[in-house]
Motif scaffolding. Structure first.
Motif, PDB file in Angstrom:
ATOM      1  N   LEU A  25      -6.230  -1.313 -10.786  1.00 45.32           N
ATOM      2  CA  LEU A  25      -5.200  -2.259 -10.370  1.00 45.32           C
ATOM      3  C   LEU A  25      -4.424  -1.718  -9.183  1.00 45.32           C
ATOM      4  O   LEU A  25      -4.034  -0.546  -9.155  1.00 45.32           O
ATOM      5  CB  LEU A  25      -4.244  -2.534 -11.536  1.00 45.32           C
ATOM      6  CG  LEU A  25      -4.949  -2.852 -12.872  1.00 45.32           C
ATOM      7  CD1 LEU A  25      -3.930  -3.000 -13.974  1.00 45.32           C
ATOM      8  CD2 LEU A  25      -5.803  -4.106 -12.744  1.00 45.32           C
ATOM      9  N   SER A  26      -4.174  -2.574  -8.207  1.00 43.12           N
ATOM     10  CA  SER A  26      -3.497  -2.144  -6.974  1.00 43.12           C
ATOM     11  C   SER A  26      -1.996  -1.987  -7.205  1.00 43.12           C
ATOM     12  O   SER A  26      -1.421  -2.621  -8.100  1.00 43.12           O
ATOM     13  CB  SER A  26      -3.748  -3.153  -5.860  1.00 43.12           C
ATOM     14  OG  SER A  26      -3.148  -4.402  -6.183  1.00 43.12           O
ATOM     15  N   PRO A  27      -1.323  -1.141  -6.398  1.00 41.75           N
ATOM     16  CA  PRO A  27       0.149  -1.013  -6.474  1.00 41.75           C
ATOM     17  C   PRO A  27       0.824  -2.335  -6.126  1.00 41.75           C
ATOM     18  O   PRO A  27       0.249  -3.215  -5.471  1.00 41.75           O
ATOM     19  CB  PRO A  27       0.464   0.071  -5.447  1.00 41.75           C
ATOM     20  CG  PRO A  27      -0.815   0.795  -5.215  1.00 41.75           C
ATOM     21  CD  PRO A  27      -1.904  -0.220  -5.405  1.00 41.75           C
ATOM     22  N   ILE A  28       2.089  -2.464  -6.528  1.00 43.87           N
ATOM     23  CA  ILE A  28       2.860  -3.690  -6.346  1.00 43.87           C
ATOM     24  C   ILE A  28       4.192  -3.352  -5.682  1.00 43.87           C
ATOM     25  O   ILE A  28       4.859  -2.401  -6.093  1.00 43.87           O
ATOM     26  CB  ILE A  28       3.105  -4.385  -7.703  1.00 43.87           C
ATOM     27  CG1 ILE A  28       1.762  -4.722  -8.374  1.00 43.87           C
ATOM     28  CG2 ILE A  28       3.947  -5.638  -7.532  1.00 43.87           C
ATOM     29  CD1 ILE A  28       1.879  -5.023  -9.842  1.00 43.87           C
ATOM     30  N   ASP A  29       4.570  -4.120  -4.671  1.00 44.88           N
ATOM     31  CA  ASP A  29       5.845  -3.896  -3.990  1.00 44.88           C
ATOM     32  C   ASP A  29       6.999  -4.445  -4.828  1.00 44.88           C
ATOM     33  O   ASP A  29       6.999  -5.621  -5.215  1.00 44.88           O
ATOM     34  CB  ASP A  29       5.850  -4.563  -2.618  1.00 44.88           C
ATOM     35  CG  ASP A  29       4.954  -3.831  -1.632  1.00 44.88           C
ATOM     36  OD1 ASP A  29       4.639  -2.652  -1.874  1.00 44.88           O
ATOM     37  OD2 ASP A  29       4.563  -4.450  -0.614  1.00 44.88           O
ATOM     38  N   VAL A  30       7.986  -3.590  -5.096  1.00 47.76           N
ATOM     39  CA  VAL A  30       9.161  -3.959  -5.877  1.00 47.76           C
ATOM     40  C   VAL A  30      10.403  -3.574  -5.088  1.00 47.76           C
ATOM     41  O   VAL A  30      10.439  -2.531  -4.431  1.00 47.76           O
ATOM     42  CB  VAL A  30       9.172  -3.230  -7.239  1.00 47.76           C
ATOM     43  CG1 VAL A  30      10.409  -3.607  -8.044  1.00 47.76           C
ATOM     44  CG2 VAL A  30       7.905  -3.551  -8.027  1.00 47.76           C
ATOM     45  N   SER A  31      11.425  -4.418  -5.145  1.00 50.23           N
ATOM     46  CA  SER A  31      12.683  -4.105  -4.458  1.00 50.23           C
ATOM     47  C   SER A  31      13.849  -4.567  -5.308  1.00 50.23           C
ATOM     48  O   SER A  31      13.710  -5.446  -6.175  1.00 50.23           O
ATOM     49  CB  SER A  31      12.733  -4.778  -3.086  1.00 50.23           C
ATOM     50  OG  SER A  31      12.683  -6.183  -3.222  1.00 50.23           O
ATOM     51  N   PHE A  32      15.029  -3.971  -5.074  1.00 50.12           N
ATOM     52  CA  PHE A  32      16.257  -4.446  -5.696  1.00 50.12           C
ATOM     53  C   PHE A  32      16.659  -5.764  -5.032  1.00 50.12           C
ATOM     54  O   PHE A  32      16.461  -5.957  -3.845  1.00 50.12           O
ATOM     55  CB  PHE A  32      17.373  -3.417  -5.550  1.00 50.12           C
ATOM     56  CG  PHE A  32      17.184  -2.197  -6.395  1.00 50.12           C
ATOM     57  CD1 PHE A  32      17.518  -2.210  -7.744  1.00 50.12           C
ATOM     58  CD2 PHE A  32      16.645  -1.042  -5.841  1.00 50.12           C
ATOM     59  CE1 PHE A  32      17.334  -1.090  -8.524  1.00 50.12           C
ATOM     60  CE2 PHE A  32      16.478   0.089  -6.622  1.00 50.12           C
ATOM     61  CZ  PHE A  32      16.803   0.072  -7.965  1.00 50.12           C
ATOM     62  N   ALA A  33      17.212  -6.647  -5.819  1.00 54.20           N
ATOM     63  CA  ALA A  33      17.645  -7.943  -5.286  1.00 54.20           C
ATOM     64  C   ALA A  33      18.647  -7.745  -4.155  1.00 54.20           C
ATOM     65  O   ALA A  33      19.631  -7.020  -4.309  1.00 54.20           O
ATOM     66  CB  ALA A  33      18.255  -8.787  -6.398  1.00 54.20           C
ATOM     67  N   GLY A  34      18.387  -8.357  -3.005  1.00 55.61           N
ATOM     68  CA  GLY A  34      19.271  -8.262  -1.859  1.00 55.61           C
ATOM     69  C   GLY A  34      19.111  -7.001  -1.053  1.00 55.61           C
ATOM     70  O   GLY A  34      19.892  -6.764  -0.125  1.00 55.61           O
ATOM     71  N   SER A  35      18.106  -6.168  -1.364  1.00 57.99           N
ATOM     72  CA  SER A  35      17.890  -4.913  -0.650  1.00 57.99           C
ATOM     73  C   SER A  35      16.600  -4.971   0.136  1.00 57.99           C
ATOM     74  O   SER A  35      15.639  -5.650  -0.252  1.00 57.99           O
ATOM     75  CB  SER A  35      17.848  -3.742  -1.635  1.00 57.99           C
ATOM     76  OG  SER A  35      17.479  -2.537  -0.971  1.00 57.99           O
ATOM     77  N   GLN A  36      16.569  -4.249   1.257  1.00 61.58           N
ATOM     78  CA  GLN A  36      15.363  -4.182   2.083  1.00 61.58           C
ATOM     79  C   GLN A  36      14.484  -2.989   1.704  1.00 61.58           C
ATOM     80  O   GLN A  36      13.383  -2.845   2.221  1.00 61.58           O
ATOM     81  CB  GLN A  36      15.754  -4.060   3.571  1.00 61.58           C
ATOM     82  CG  GLN A  36      16.544  -5.242   4.102  1.00 61.58           C
ATOM     83  CD  GLN A  36      15.729  -6.525   4.086  1.00 61.58           C
ATOM     84  OE1 GLN A  36      14.516  -6.509   4.293  1.00 61.58           O
ATOM     85  NE2 GLN A  36      16.404  -7.636   3.848  1.00 61.58           N
ATOM     86  N   ASN A  37      14.976  -2.130   0.812  1.00 58.25           N
ATOM     87  CA  ASN A  37      14.208  -0.953   0.408  1.00 58.25           C
ATOM     88  C   ASN A  37      13.073  -1.361  -0.523  1.00 58.25           C
ATOM     89  O   ASN A  37      13.299  -2.040  -1.539  1.00 58.25           O
ATOM     90  CB  ASN A  37      15.110   0.062  -0.296  1.00 58.25           C
ATOM     91  CG  ASN A  37      16.157   0.638   0.644  1.00 58.25           C
ATOM     92  OD1 ASN A  37      15.907   0.769   1.848  1.00 58.25           O
ATOM     93  ND2 ASN A  37      17.328   0.964   0.110  1.00 58.25           N
ATOM     94  N   ILE A  38      11.855  -0.963  -0.173  1.00 59.02           N
ATOM     95  CA  ILE A  38      10.674  -1.306  -0.947  1.00 59.02           C
ATOM     96  C   ILE A  38      10.252  -0.100  -1.790  1.00 59.02           C
ATOM     97  O   ILE A  38      10.108   1.008  -1.277  1.00 59.02           O
ATOM     98  CB  ILE A  38       9.516  -1.739  -0.035  1.00 59.02           C
ATOM     99  CG1 ILE A  38       9.940  -2.919   0.845  1.00 59.02           C
ATOM    100  CG2 ILE A  38       8.299  -2.104  -0.864  1.00 59.02           C
ATOM    101  CD1 ILE A  38      10.314  -4.163   0.081  1.00 59.02           C
ATOM    102  N   LEU A  39      10.085  -0.345  -3.071  1.00 60.77           N
ATOM    103  CA  LEU A  39       9.575   0.675  -3.979  1.00 60.77           C
ATOM    104  C   LEU A  39       8.136   0.318  -4.355  1.00 60.77           C
ATOM    105  O   LEU A  39       7.773  -0.866  -4.423  1.00 60.77           O
ATOM    106  CB  LEU A  39      10.434   0.745  -5.244  1.00 60.77           C
ATOM    107  CG  LEU A  39      11.918   1.038  -5.053  1.00 60.77           C
ATOM    108  CD1 LEU A  39      12.640   0.963  -6.389  1.00 60.77           C
ATOM    109  CD2 LEU A  39      12.110   2.418  -4.431  1.00 60.77           C
ATOM    110  N   GLU A  40       7.314   1.335  -4.584  1.00 63.96           N
ATOM    111  CA  GLU A  40       5.931   1.092  -4.986  1.00 63.96           C
ATOM    112  C   GLU A  40       5.837   1.063  -6.501  1.00 63.96           C
ATOM    113  O   GLU A  40       6.026   2.079  -7.174  1.00 63.96           O
ATOM    114  CB  GLU A  40       4.990   2.163  -4.425  1.00 63.96           C
ATOM    115  CG  GLU A  40       3.521   1.888  -4.754  1.00 63.96           C
ATOM    116  CD  GLU A  40       2.586   2.916  -4.152  1.00 63.96           C
ATOM    117  OE1 GLU A  40       2.263   3.899  -4.843  1.00 63.96           O
ATOM    118  OE2 GLU A  40       2.183   2.715  -2.984  1.00 63.96           O
ATOM    119  N   GLY A  41       5.566  -0.120  -7.037  1.00 62.14           N
ATOM    120  CA  GLY A  41       5.369  -0.248  -8.472  1.00 62.14           C
ATOM    121  C   GLY A  41       3.921   0.034  -8.838  1.00 62.14           C
ATOM    122  O   GLY A  41       2.999  -0.478  -8.200  1.00 62.14           O
TER     123      GLY A  41
END
Length: 203
Positions: free
Chosen positions: A125-141
């Motif tokens: 399964l590929s990684p998924i882009d996750v971010s906090f609501a209203g934030s431009q910072n992208i975390l790798e889920g």
């Protein structure tokens, strides 16, 4: 020595011939199936596609075994644990790569051959882009790879196959760095494909 040398010579010559015959026989039995298709009932805004490549070997007139290498694009469906805190980007393409051992049984030996198949294998399964609501910072889920089940059926017309398949993959947690679960992804998918067979002719 007069008896031993000819026998020894014959065995040395016979062994490569046996291997050579076995190689050509196996090569004559192996078929390669290529199956492009579309995914059904996806939630992604992007089109869902799949492609399967599968070497197969006949084990009887009505049964074949194979190893399917597949990829599906935009098959994943997401759910967040807390929609006010985290946002999962569903617009980006996602992918599932699979390696599945298969068994197909044909219901007759005619030119038009209905079939039913089953398989079990490993889904990456590929990684998924996750971010906090209203934030431009992208975390790798990240999502753990899963063991899944394949169910399929359809019919063949000569070397052309039309099939419907269902890949059952257990739901998995989406985790961000720190091992925190922020959502769930459902990876199971339906697919409709048209396949073409290459090889398998007996000499």
């Amino acid at each position: 020595m007069k008896v031993f040398l000819p026998r020894f010579f014959c065995k040395k010559k016979l062994l490569p011939l046996v291997f050579l015959f076995g190689f050509f026989y196996l090569n004559a039995q192996v078929k390669l199936r290529i199956e492009p298709g579309v995914l059904l009932k996806t939630k992604s805004e992007n089109i869902g596609l799949m492609l399967n490549v599968e070497p197969k070997i006949e084990i009887s007139y009505n049964s074949v075994i194979g190893l399917r290498f597949g990829i599906s694009v935009n098959s994943q469906k997401f759910e967040t644990n807390n929609s006010s805190q985290f946002f999962i980007d569903e617009e980006n393409d996602n992918a599932v790569i699979s390696f599945v051992s298969t068994f197909d049984h044909y219901l007759n030996e005619n030119y038009n051959r209905p079939y039913l198949g089953i398989g079990i294998g490993y889904y990456l399964l590929s990684p998924i882009d996750v971010s906090f609501a209203g934030s431009q910072n992208i975390l790798e889920g990240t999502v753990k790879n899963q063991l899944g089940l394949l169910l399929r059926g359809g019919f063949e017309l000569g070397n052309t196959r039309l099939g419907l398949e269902y890949n059952f993959i257990p739901k998995a947690d989406i985790k961000i760095p720190g091992d925190k679960a922020v959502g769930i992804v459902n990876n199971s998918y339906f697919g409709l494909s048209i396949g073409f067979t290459i090889g398998g002719r007996k000499s």
